[in-house]
Design a protein around this motif. Structure first.
Motif, mmCIF file in Angstrom:
data_model
loop_
_atom_site.group_PDB
_atom_site.id
_atom_site.type_symbol
_atom_site.label_atom_id
_atom_site.label_comp_id
_atom_site.label_asym_id
_atom_site.label_seq_id
_atom_site.Cartn_x
_atom_site.Cartn_y
_atom_site.Cartn_z
ATOM 1 N N MET A 50 0.838 -1.173 0.000
ATOM 2 C CA MET A 50 0.000 0.000 0.000
ATOM 3 C C MET A 50 0.878 1.229 0.000
ATOM 4 S SD MET A 50 -3.281 -0.533 2.284
ATOM 5 C CE MET A 50 -4.571 -1.449 1.532
ATOM 6 N N LEU A 51 0.344 2.233 -0.592
ATOM 7 C CA LEU A 51 1.019 3.519 -0.639
ATOM 8 C C LEU A 51 0.052 4.583 -0.132
ATOM 9 C CD1 LEU A 51 2.408 3.217 -4.287
ATOM 10 C CD2 LEU A 51 3.681 2.804 -2.172
ATOM 11 N N ILE A 52 0.588 5.704 0.226
ATOM 12 C CA ILE A 52 -0.234 6.851 0.594
ATOM 13 C C ILE A 52 -0.032 7.911 -0.480
ATOM 14 C CG2 ILE A 52 -0.646 8.641 2.337
ATOM 15 C CD1 ILE A 52 -1.371 5.810 3.290
ATOM 16 N N ASP A 53 -1.140 8.387 -1.045
ATOM 17 C CA ASP A 53 -1.087 9.423 -2.074
ATOM 18 C C ASP A 53 -0.446 10.675 -1.476
ATOM 19 O OD1 ASP A 53 -2.038 11.812 -3.553
ATOM 20 O OD2 ASP A 53 -3.120 10.320 -4.758
ATOM 21 N N SER A 54 0.617 11.157 -2.083
ATOM 22 C CA SER A 54 1.368 12.286 -1.522
ATOM 23 C C SER A 54 0.583 13.596 -1.551
ATOM 24 C CB SER A 54 2.705 12.448 -2.247
ATOM 25 O OG SER A 54 2.490 12.701 -3.620
ATOM 26 N N TYR A 55 -0.442 13.694 -2.386
ATOM 27 C CA TYR A 55 -1.236 14.917 -2.468
ATOM 28 C C TYR A 55 -2.465 14.870 -1.566
ATOM 29 C CZ TYR A 55 1.669 15.921 -6.491
ATOM 30 O OH TYR A 55 2.744 16.135 -7.304
ATOM 31 N N SER A 56 -3.186 13.760 -1.615
ATOM 32 C CA SER A 56 -4.441 13.679 -0.871
ATOM 33 C C SER A 56 -4.313 12.954 0.466
ATOM 34 C CB SER A 56 -5.492 12.960 -1.722
ATOM 35 O OG SER A 56 -5.140 11.585 -1.857
ATOM 36 N N GLY A 57 -3.267 12.165 0.631
ATOM 37 C CA GLY A 57 -3.127 11.364 1.840
ATOM 38 C C GLY A 57 -3.972 10.103 1.807
ATOM 39 N N ASP A 58 -4.619 9.834 0.664
ATOM 40 C CA ASP A 58 -5.474 8.660 0.531
ATOM 41 C C ASP A 58 -4.652 7.390 0.366
ATOM 42 O OD1 ASP A 58 -7.747 10.217 0.679
ATOM 43 O OD2 ASP A 58 -7.980 10.375 -1.496
ATOM 44 N N LEU A 59 -5.238 6.309 0.783
ATOM 45 C CA LEU A 59 -4.642 4.992 0.656
ATOM 46 C C LEU A 59 -4.721 4.539 -0.800
ATOM 47 C CD1 LEU A 59 -3.616 2.669 2.517
ATOM 48 C CD2 LEU A 59 -5.972 1.890 2.605
ATOM 49 N N THR A 60 -3.623 3.999 -1.324
ATOM 50 C CA THR A 60 -3.616 3.447 -2.673
ATOM 51 C C THR A 60 -2.962 2.074 -2.640
ATOM 52 O OG1 THR A 60 -1.475 4.405 -3.298
ATOM 53 C CG2 THR A 60 -3.424 5.745 -3.720
ATOM 54 N N LEU A 61 -3.340 1.227 -3.564
ATOM 55 C CA LEU A 61 -2.779 -0.115 -3.657
ATOM 56 C C LEU A 61 -1.702 -0.113 -4.728
ATOM 57 C CD1 LEU A 61 -6.097 -2.154 -3.535
ATOM 58 C CD2 LEU A 61 -4.564 -1.595 -1.651
ATOM 59 N N ALA A 62 -0.522 -0.550 -4.331
ATOM 60 C CA ALA A 62 0.595 -0.600 -5.265
ATOM 61 C C ALA A 62 0.374 -1.734 -6.264
ATOM 62 C CB ALA A 62 1.903 -0.822 -4.509
ATOM 63 N N LEU A 63 0.739 -1.474 -7.494
ATOM 64 C CA LEU A 63 0.698 -2.465 -8.564
ATOM 65 C C LEU A 63 2.148 -2.802 -8.927
ATOM 66 C CD1 LEU A 63 -2.103 -0.689 -10.618
ATOM 67 C CD2 LEU A 63 -2.361 -2.630 -9.056
ATOM 68 N N PRO A 64 2.377 -3.833 -9.745
ATOM 69 C CA PRO A 64 3.766 -4.224 -10.033
ATOM 70 C C PRO A 64 4.664 -3.079 -10.514
ATOM 71 C CG PRO A 64 2.284 -5.907 -10.839
ATOM 72 C CD PRO A 64 1.421 -4.754 -10.365
ATOM 73 N N ASP A 65 4.120 -2.139 -11.276
ATOM 74 C CA ASP A 65 4.940 -1.046 -11.792
ATOM 75 C C ASP A 65 4.687 0.285 -11.092
ATOM 76 O OD1 ASP A 65 6.232 -2.674 -13.677
ATOM 77 O OD2 ASP A 65 4.585 -2.439 -15.101
ATOM 78 N N SER A 66 4.055 0.245 -9.910
ATOM 79 C CA SER A 66 3.767 1.488 -9.188
ATOM 80 C C SER A 66 5.051 2.173 -8.763
ATOM 81 C CB SER A 66 2.922 1.204 -7.948
ATOM 82 O OG SER A 66 1.633 0.787 -8.301
ATOM 83 N N ARG A 67 4.976 3.510 -8.755
ATOM 84 C CA ARG A 67 6.110 4.320 -8.326
ATOM 85 C C ARG A 67 5.618 5.325 -7.298
ATOM 86 N NH1 ARG A 67 6.181 4.798 -13.878
ATOM 87 N NH2 ARG A 67 5.902 7.052 -13.744
ATOM 88 N N THR A 68 6.414 5.531 -6.247
ATOM 89 C CA THR A 68 6.052 6.566 -5.287
ATOM 90 C C THR A 68 6.117 7.906 -6.006
ATOM 91 O OG1 THR A 68 8.342 6.690 -4.549
ATOM 92 C CG2 THR A 68 6.867 5.293 -3.262
ATOM 93 N N ASN A 69 5.289 8.832 -5.568
ATOM 94 C CA ASN A 69 5.166 10.162 -6.180
ATOM 95 C C ASN A 69 4.680 10.108 -7.626
ATOM 96 O OD1 ASN A 69 5.997 11.425 -3.808
ATOM 97 N ND2 ASN A 69 8.147 11.111 -4.344
ATOM 98 N N ALA A 70 4.090 8.982 -8.026
ATOM 99 C CA ALA A 70 3.433 8.863 -9.339
ATOM 100 C C ALA A 70 2.134 8.107 -9.083
ATOM 101 C CB ALA A 70 4.328 8.137 -10.331
ATOM 102 N N GLU A 71 1.200 8.779 -8.410
ATOM 103 C CA GLU A 71 -0.021 8.141 -7.935
ATOM 104 C C GLU A 71 -0.831 7.489 -9.043
ATOM 105 O OE1 GLU A 71 1.107 11.126 -6.888
ATOM 106 O OE2 GLU A 71 1.577 10.524 -4.832
ATOM 107 N N TYR A 72 -0.706 7.968 -10.240
ATOM 108 C CA TYR A 72 -1.444 7.390 -11.359
ATOM 109 C C TYR A 72 -0.983 5.964 -11.677
ATOM 110 C CZ TYR A 72 2.746 8.952 -13.777
ATOM 111 O OH TYR A 72 4.050 9.158 -14.138
#
Length: 161
Positions: free
Chosen positions: A1-23
């Motif tokens: 899990m990651l925390i969205d750096s702008y909203s503070g919302d919880l996000t689920l990391a995917l295989p290619d997820s990058r921090t500070n790239a919430e999309y």
């Protein structure tokens, strides 16, 4: 899990997820919204990732983000809000998924004919504690914990004498 750096919302990391790239990750609120909008009477969400308990919240931890007030739902998580999940080296699954698969495949000794979510959860917690692994968490609304999930392969019906 990651925390969205702008909203503070919880996000689920995917295989290619990058921090500070919430999309590159999946917003947890999108999952929550889909569950809320579902016409299904019973809804089960299983999160097997680090800090997954943030979706539930705990005493002393963050506020619950998950299914507060949504009847007919159950949420199982691999770890508490402030704990990492575990992917043991050399094992084909994470600790959480491995135990869940084992329980569904092999059952619970001396258990009932049908395994409900509560029993499966209690067995997963027992096993995790015995192995000093992250302890799963659960949030169930209404009678969802009693939802039958699988037949118990180890069930042995007593024969009349």
């Amino acid at each position: 899990m990651l925390i969205d750096s702008y909203s503070g919302d919880l996000t689920l990391a995917l295989p290619d997820s990058r921090t500070n790239a919430e999309y590159t990750s999946l917003q947890y609120n999108w999952i929550r919204r889909a569950v809320l909008q579902s016409r299904a009477q019973r809804k089960v969400v299983i999160l097997d990732c680090c800090f997954s308990g943030q979706a539930i919240g705990t005493m002393g931890g963050p506020e619950p983000l998950a299914f507060a007030g949504i009847e007919g739902t159950v949420l199982l998580t691999a770890a508490a809000w402030d704990r990492m999940a575990l992917a043991p080296a050399g094992e084909p699954y994470t600790a959480f998924t491995g135990e869940l698969i084992d329980i569904l495949r092999h059952g619970v000794p001396d258990g009932p004919e049908v395994l409900d979510i509560d029993l499966i959860f209690r067995e997963m917690r027992r096993r995790a504690t015995a192995k000093a692994r992250p302890v799963p968490q659960m949030q169930a609304r209404g009678s969802m914990g009693l939802l039958p999930l699988a037949f118990n392969p180890q069930y042995r019906q007593e024969l009349p004498r």
